[in-house]
Design a protein around this motif. Structure first.
Motif, PDB file in Angstrom:
ATOM      1  N   GLU A 735      55.103   3.892  30.942  1.00 43.20           N
ATOM      2  CA  GLU A 735      53.926   4.164  32.085  1.00 43.20           C
ATOM      3  C   GLU A 735      53.405   5.578  31.983  1.00 43.20           C
ATOM      4  O   GLU A 735      52.096   5.406  32.372  1.00 43.20           O
ATOM      5  N   GLU A 736      53.960   6.702  31.830  1.00 40.17           N
ATOM      6  CA  GLU A 736      53.303   7.931  31.595  1.00 40.17           C
ATOM      7  C   GLU A 736      52.330   7.977  30.382  1.00 40.17           C
ATOM      8  O   GLU A 736      51.362   8.380  30.562  1.00 40.17           O
ATOM      9  N   ILE A 737      52.676   7.135  29.275  1.00 35.24           N
ATOM     10  CA  ILE A 737      51.794   6.894  28.222  1.00 35.24           C
ATOM     11  C   ILE A 737      50.559   6.242  28.544  1.00 35.24           C
ATOM     12  O   ILE A 737      49.340   6.689  28.219  1.00 35.24           O
ATOM     13  N   ASP A 738      50.741   5.130  29.259  1.00 36.02           N
ATOM     14  CA  ASP A 738      49.524   4.400  29.657  1.00 36.02           C
ATOM     15  C   ASP A 738      48.458   5.209  30.715  1.00 36.02           C
ATOM     16  O   ASP A 738      47.456   5.049  30.639  1.00 36.02           O
ATOM     17  N   ARG A 739      49.314   6.031  31.639  1.00 35.37           N
ATOM     18  CA  ARG A 739      48.654   6.781  32.328  1.00 35.37           C
ATOM     19  C   ARG A 739      47.725   7.865  31.951  1.00 35.37           C
ATOM     20  O   ARG A 739      46.556   8.087  32.112  1.00 35.37           O
ATOM     21  N   VAL A 740      48.307   8.451  30.861  1.00 33.93           N
ATOM     22  CA  VAL A 740      47.590   9.487  30.084  1.00 33.93           C
ATOM     23  C   VAL A 740      46.418   8.729  29.373  1.00 33.93           C
ATOM     24  O   VAL A 740      45.326   9.458  29.129  1.00 33.93           O
ATOM     25  N   ARG A 741      46.813   7.656  28.763  1.00 34.89           N
ATOM     26  CA  ARG A 741      45.680   7.046  27.856  1.00 34.89           C
ATOM     27  C   ARG A 741      44.571   6.789  28.939  1.00 34.89           C
ATOM     28  O   ARG A 741      43.494   6.674  28.411  1.00 34.89           O
ATOM     29  N   SER A 742      44.957   6.258  29.972  1.00 32.94           N
ATOM     30  CA  SER A 742      43.729   6.017  30.867  1.00 32.94           C
ATOM     31  C   SER A 742      43.008   6.941  31.246  1.00 32.94           C
ATOM     32  O   SER A 742      41.778   7.126  31.207  1.00 32.94           O
ATOM     33  N   GLU A 743      43.460   8.184  31.339  1.00 30.12           N
ATOM     34  CA  GLU A 743      42.730   9.371  31.615  1.00 30.12           C
ATOM     35  C   GLU A 743      41.983   9.940  30.495  1.00 30.12           C
ATOM     36  O   GLU A 743      40.759  10.262  30.812  1.00 30.12           O
ATOM     37  N   VAL A 744      42.477   9.654  29.273  1.00 28.62           N
ATOM     38  CA  VAL A 744      41.637   9.841  28.278  1.00 28.62           C
ATOM     39  C   VAL A 744      40.410   9.023  27.912  1.00 28.62           C
ATOM     40  O   VAL A 744      39.378   9.495  27.676  1.00 28.62           O
ATOM     41  N   ARG A 745      40.590   7.813  28.399  1.00 29.76           N
ATOM     42  CA  ARG A 745      39.436   6.681  28.213  1.00 29.76           C
ATOM     43  C   ARG A 745      38.483   7.323  29.299  1.00 29.76           C
ATOM     44  O   ARG A 745      37.287   7.116  28.968  1.00 29.76           O
ATOM     45  N   ASP A 746      38.828   7.669  30.507  1.00 29.87           N
ATOM     46  CA  ASP A 746      37.833   8.200  31.562  1.00 29.87           C
ATOM     47  C   ASP A 746      36.997   9.325  31.123  1.00 29.87           C
ATOM     48  O   ASP A 746      35.969   9.804  31.546  1.00 29.87           O
ATOM     49  N   THR A 747      37.747  10.153  30.043  1.00 28.81           N
ATOM     50  CA  THR A 747      37.037  11.545  29.807  1.00 28.81           C
ATOM     51  C   THR A 747      35.911  11.508  28.667  1.00 28.81           C
ATOM     52  O   THR A 747      35.233  11.966  28.730  1.00 28.81           O
ATOM     53  N   HIS A 748      35.926  10.167  28.034  1.00 30.38           N
ATOM     54  CA  HIS A 748      34.988   9.906  27.040  1.00 30.38           C
ATOM     55  C   HIS A 748      34.038   8.650  27.541  1.00 30.38           C
ATOM     56  O   HIS A 748      34.499   8.066  28.358  1.00 30.38           O
ATOM     57  N   PRO A 749      32.761   8.883  26.976  1.00 27.33           N
ATOM     58  CA  PRO A 749      31.928   7.814  26.980  1.00 27.33           C
ATOM     59  C   PRO A 749      32.454   6.478  26.455  1.00 27.33           C
ATOM     60  O   PRO A 749      33.281   6.452  25.667  1.00 27.33           O
ATOM     61  N   ALA A 750      31.866   5.410  27.159  1.00 25.33           N
ATOM     62  CA  ALA A 750      32.433   4.133  26.746  1.00 25.33           C
ATOM     63  C   ALA A 750      31.926   3.792  25.279  1.00 25.33           C
ATOM     64  O   ALA A 750      33.023   3.266  24.590  1.00 25.33           O
ATOM     65  N   VAL A 751      30.934   4.324  24.626  1.00 14.98           N
ATOM     66  CA  VAL A 751      30.557   4.141  23.196  1.00 14.98           C
ATOM     67  C   VAL A 751      31.642   4.956  22.532  1.00 14.98           C
ATOM     68  O   VAL A 751      32.328   4.423  21.286  1.00 14.98           O
ATOM     69  N   ALA A 752      32.040   5.956  22.692  1.00 19.80           N
ATOM     70  CA  ALA A 752      32.794   6.852  21.936  1.00 19.80           C
ATOM     71  C   ALA A 752      34.347   6.185  21.926  1.00 19.80           C
ATOM     72  O   ALA A 752      35.021   6.080  20.978  1.00 19.80           O
ATOM     73  N   TRP A 753      34.698   5.590  23.402  1.00 20.83           N
ATOM     74  CA  TRP A 753      36.113   5.058  23.172  1.00 20.83           C
ATOM     75  C   TRP A 753      36.354   3.715  22.369  1.00 20.83           C
ATOM     76  O   TRP A 753      37.040   3.432  21.619  1.00 20.83           O
ATOM     77  N   TRP A 754      34.996   3.069  22.586  1.00 17.55           N
ATOM     78  CA  TRP A 754      35.020   1.652  21.812  1.00 17.55           C
ATOM     79  C   TRP A 754      35.319   1.999  20.283  1.00 17.55           C
ATOM     80  O   TRP A 754      35.580   1.135  19.271  1.00 17.55           O
ATOM     81  N   ARG A 755      34.253   3.228  20.039  1.00 17.60           N
ATOM     82  CA  ARG A 755      34.390   3.559  18.773  1.00 17.60           C
ATOM     83  C   ARG A 755      35.726   3.898  18.035  1.00 17.60           C
ATOM     84  O   ARG A 755      36.172   3.851  17.108  1.00 17.60           O
ATOM     85  N   SER A 756      36.531   4.361  18.747  1.00 15.90           N
ATOM     86  CA  SER A 756      37.833   4.748  18.416  1.00 15.90           C
ATOM     87  C   SER A 756      38.779   3.717  18.337  1.00 15.90           C
ATOM     88  O   SER A 756      39.658   3.625  17.604  1.00 15.90           O
ATOM     89  N   ARG A 757      38.151   2.659  19.075  1.00 14.74           N
ATOM     90  CA  ARG A 757      39.142   1.473  19.087  1.00 14.74           C
ATOM     91  C   ARG A 757      39.043   0.701  17.878  1.00 14.74           C
ATOM     92  O   ARG A 757      40.140  -0.085  17.533  1.00 14.74           O
ATOM     93  N   VAL A 758      37.976   0.772  17.297  1.00 16.05           N
ATOM     94  CA  VAL A 758      37.412   0.093  15.819  1.00 16.05           C
ATOM     95  C   VAL A 758      37.856   0.999  14.814  1.00 16.05           C
ATOM     96  O   VAL A 758      37.428   0.659  13.501  1.00 16.05           O
ATOM     97  N   SER A 759      38.373   2.276  15.035  1.00 11.76           N
ATOM     98  CA  SER A 759      38.390   3.094  13.982  1.00 11.76           C
ATOM     99  C   SER A 759      39.797   3.022  13.112  1.00 11.76           C
ATOM    100  O   SER A 759      40.940   2.342  13.685  1.00 11.76           O
ATOM    101  N   LEU A 760      39.677   3.067  11.795  1.00  8.56           N
ATOM    102  CA  LEU A 760      40.757   2.698  11.092  1.00  8.56           C
ATOM    103  C   LEU A 760      41.768   3.954  10.701  1.00  8.56           C
ATOM    104  O   LEU A 760      42.627   4.089   9.727  1.00  8.56           O
ATOM    105  N   ARG A 761      41.261   5.203  11.200  1.00 11.14           N
ATOM    106  CA  ARG A 761      42.120   6.371  10.994  1.00 11.14           C
ATOM    107  C   ARG A 761      43.749   6.154  11.168  1.00 11.14           C
ATOM    108  O   ARG A 761      44.387   6.636  10.606  1.00 11.14           O
ATOM    109  N   SER A 762      44.107   5.562  12.415  1.00 14.91           N
ATOM    110  CA  SER A 762      45.334   5.653  12.669  1.00 14.91           C
ATOM    111  C   SER A 762      46.184   4.530  11.884  1.00 14.91           C
ATOM    112  O   SER A 762      47.422   4.391  11.776  1.00 14.91           O
ATOM    113  N   LEU A 763      45.349   3.390  11.207  1.00 18.58           N
ATOM    114  CA  LEU A 763      46.214   2.491  10.674  1.00 18.58           C
ATOM    115  C   LEU A 763      46.359   2.941   8.985  1.00 18.58           C
ATOM    116  O   LEU A 763      47.042   2.050   8.431  1.00 18.58           O
TER     117      LEU A 763
END
Length: 800
Positions: A735-763
């Motif tokens: 639950e804490e992980i999801d809360r922190v991730r939500s705060e990170v998402r609100d910190t970034h613009p929508a374009v930058a957030w979705w760009r990270s979602r399709v990034s291959l860096r973590s894979l």
């Protein structure tokens, strides 16, 4: 974190959503307006071709406009527009991408407008002219999109769309396809687009956003519909009164098209008349004999299996006919060929008629000479005189009349000896390819030429074979039967018979086709052999002096004349006729019943299919083609979106597997790994063997307000603390992980957030990335070593 980074990381989600929504509205509005505008070219191209051009051109223009709407500078907009439009252009006009197609699209940026205005509509299937339609659509879509998405002016965007429609009408034809429907549809689209932009506050500096209450919306909607209906009815009713019965003023009325000589019958078709009715007729007179002894009518380059005629159209230099005052030889191989001495001869027309005007090899100037009777009507009109310098051919569109006199200035043809030509190669001249040539032509040419190495040797071998093996007959009274014409069947009969029988028409065409089959660019020339004068008076040219010869260009020599026709006194031997059998009479069959005469209506003739065009059928076909192409574009977009969607699904599956792990300790460790992967995709963290606390310290530098260090300590405690870990503790950690991730998402613009979602860096693990990089450098080093190795060995050997 610095102030600049803090400002960049500040929440901008609502603004980004509003911007993306505005771009979407402007893109859809500009796309619809451009598609309707493209319907102005309805009479210029068929529905299928126009639909493809409209869809591709609209997508290219709108896409460029949306991209450049977000750029701070428009410096590279012209270059980017031209490059993308040229690359996609062949697909729009129905060609496959190839070097030749790209070169044609590049030239079309400059030349396609002239091709469109000088070609009689419809131009469906002619890519040279269709490029102008495509570029008009692209420019209209680009201007409309920039006016709305970048400058925020609805009025300017509507003006760009209307200007595009005006350009389509101005560049089009006199035929109009449902103008009222096109105009009203464009008006409705522009008004609806403007209303939507005002509703979402996208009016920018050009207007003020209007707040519309829920109670007033229906009234305003009905008022808008009423205004559109009144405007449409007024336009339909008033437009005919305003225009009246006057013809439409089009740009093609101000542009003079080049002469297409294919509309005239080839002078070689009626050649037998010179051996019959015109044999003794005085066709024209000349004041002196040209240096090469020839007066020509036309040089013919194109063979289609039926007629050897002029190339016409836009087929290189040999097909361009312009008014003599503007005619000029193009640069390149045609203009570089040597020509004969300067000539100035005066010709007076007698019984010669038609459009093909006698001249010399290279005509530079024609001066009319008033006849002795002073009748101005017999003066050669220069306004109707066209010339092709490459082939040395003159054409008078109004035809020649007896008594016309004119002076021709230019150069005669060359007359070199075989010693001067010697081993000279043929000139780099490109002629239209011959079509429907009989197979016997190439086979017989290969036998005659054999292993002759030089071009002149091959040409002389063909000339000598036809002159020695052939017999002369023009099929006149008292001569052996010889069929006229030079079609593929006639040439096949000439070369495949026991005795070759024909006149200049057949032998010249046969040699030209045989020469082309062995790599010699030969053309056929129709003209007259002018005899030497008896005194200083005029020389009378009769039909008996008509001739047909072959010309082949040689580098540094010019067009060399070849005469493959046998001597006229070389007549064929009379062959004994084969006995004919008398067939037994058969029973007389009754005549077939009379059939109804079906009148065929030409699609391009007056009163034909153009005037009987079913407007609604054309409209539905155009709309259907547009929908099909838009569906294909949407399908292509969906296919391109499958890769990002697959990456998002893989990450969601990875998160679910970590959250649903059986051991609570693994779930806690997986939660921390999942959060770190989020920061890795955002570019704010690297693992590279660091501990959880070291990674947390790196993340805290970019996100000081997040409890990342506490989560790292919780992951370490869950991994190393004695005893078992409860499921409730693991669930709370997630639950804490999801809360922190939500705060990170609100910190970034929508374009930058979705760009990270399709990034291959973590894979892709960082160890794998480093190995790939080092492997690439190692491979490059090995390749360079293999290249440099022999060179270094050679240097050492040289030093020793």
């Amino acid at each position: 974190m610095s102030e600049e980074r803090a400002r960049r990381k500040a929440p901008r989600h609502p603004e980004q959503v509003s911007e993306m929504r505005g771009l979407a509205i402007d893109g859809v509005g500009a796309l619809l307006a451009t598609l309707v505008m493209a319907a102005g070219f309805a009479a210029t191209a068929g529905p299928g071709t126009l639909a493809r051009i409209a869809v591709v051109g609209s997508l290219v223009g709108v896409g460029l406009g949306l991209v450049w709407a977000r750029r701070s500078s428009l410096l590279w907009l012209p270059v980017g527009t031209v490059l993308l439009a040229v690359v996609v252009g062949p697909l729009a006009v129905g060609l496959l991408p190839s070097p030749d197609a790209l070169i044609g699209a590049t030239r079309g940026v400059v030349t396609s407008w002239k091709d469109l205005l000088t070609t009689t509509p419809p131009v469906d299937g002619d890519p040279h002219a269709l490029y102008a339609v495509y570029y008009t659509v692209v420019l209209s879509a680009l201007a409309t999109t920039l006016a709305s998405a970048r400058f925020g002016r609805s009025a300017a965007a509507a003006g760009c769309a209307l200007v595009g429609l005006g350009a389509a009408v101005w560049l089009g034809s006199f035929e109009v396809v449902m103008p009222a429907a096109v105009g009203v549809t464009l008006l409705v689209v522009l008004l609806a687009w403007s209303a939507v932009r005002a509703r979402f506050g996208l009016t920018g500096r050009a207007g003020t956003a209007v707040t519309v209450t829920r109670r007033v919306r229906p009234v305003r909607a009905l008022a808008g519909v009423g205004m559109v209906a009144v405007a449409a009815a007024t336009a339909v009713a008033v437009a005919p009164l305003a225009v009246g019965t006057q013809d439409r003023a089009l740009l093609r009325d101000r542009v003079e098209p080049p002469l297409d000589v294919r509309q005239f019958v080839s002078p070689l078709v009626g050649y037998r008349n010179y051996r019959g009715p015109l044999r003794s007729a005085e066709l024209f007179t000349v004041d002196h004999r040209p240096a090469d002894g020839k007066v020509r009518l036309a040089a013919l380059e194109k063979y289609d299996g039926v007629v050897f005629g002029s190339a016409g159209g836009r087929s290189g230099d040999s097909g361009v006919y312009e008014r003599l005052s503007r005619a000029r030889a193009r640069g390149g191989a045609w203009a570089d060929l040597p020509r004969g001495p300067e000539e100035r001869i005066t010709l007076t027309v007698g019984d010669h008629t038609g459009v093909w005007t006698p001249g010399i090899a290279t005509v530079e100037q024609v001066t009319p000479v008033t006849d002795s009777g002073g009748d101005g009507d017999r003066t050669l009109p220069l306004a109707t005189l066209y010339a092709n310098p490459a082939s040395g051919t003159l054409v008078t569109t109004t035809g020649l009349e007896p008594g016309m006199a004119y002076e021709v200035s230019g150069r005669s043809g060359v007359n070199p000896s075989d010693g001067e030509v010697a081993d000279a190669p043929v000139a780099d001249i490109v002629l239209p390819p011959a079509e429907n040539v009989p197979e016997v032509v190439a086979a017989r040419a290969s036998e005659v030429v054999g292993d002759e190495p030089t071009p002149l040797g091959r040409a002389r071998a063909l000339e000598s074979y036809l002159r020695s093996a052939g017999f002369y007959s023009s099929g006149q009274s008292g001569e052996v039967r010889s069929r006229a014409g030079h079609s593929a069947d006639r040439i096949d009969v000439l070369l495949d018979s026991e005795q070759m029988i024909g006149d200049e028409e057949q032998y010249a065409v046969a040699m030209a086709l045989m020469a082309r089959s062995v790599g010699l660019p030969a053309r056929v020339v129709v003209g007259f052999d002018v005899p030497s004068p008896d005194g200083d008076g005029q020389i009378s040219v009769t039909g008996d002096m008509a001739s047909v010869w072959v010309e082949i260009p040689f580098s540094d020599v010019g067009w060399m004349v070849f005469a493959p026709t046998p001597e006229r006194d070389k007549v064929p031997q009379q062959l004994a006729p084969e006995p004919k059998t008398s067939p037994q009479p058969k029973s007389i069959q009754p005549p077939p019943p009379p059939q109804e005469t079906v009148e065929l209506v030409s699609a391009s003739s007056p009163g034909g299919a153009d005037e009987q065009l079913d407007r609604w059928a054309w409209l539905w076909a155009f709309l259907l083609d547009v929908l099909i192409l838009l569906g294909r574009a949407l399908l292509l977009g969906l296919l391109l979106a499958l890769a990002p969607a697959a990456i998002v699904l893989v990450k969601m599956r990875r998160t679910r597997s970590r959250r649903d792990a059986a051991d609570p300790r693994e779930r806690v460790a997986g939660g921390w790994d999942d959060l770190v992967d989020t920061f890795v995709d955002l570019g704010a963290a690297r693992r590279d063997g660091a501990t959880r606390r070291e990674v947390a310290d790196r993340v805290a530098e970019a996100y000081p307000d997040l409890a990342v260090r506490a989560l790292a300590g919780g992951a370490d405690a869950g991994a190393f603390a004695p005893g078992d870990l409860a499921d409730e503790q693991a669930a709370g950690y997630w639950e804490e992980i999801d809360r922190v991730r939500s705060e990170v998402r609100d910190t970034h613009p929508a374009v930058a957030w979705w760009r990270s979602r399709v990034s291959l860096r973590s894979l892709i693990s960082e160890d794998r990335v480093r190995s790939l990089r080092s492997g690439g450098r190692g491979l490059l080093g090995r390749v360079i070593g293999r290249i440099r190795g022999p060179r270094r060995a050679h240097d050492r050997e040289w030093i020793r």
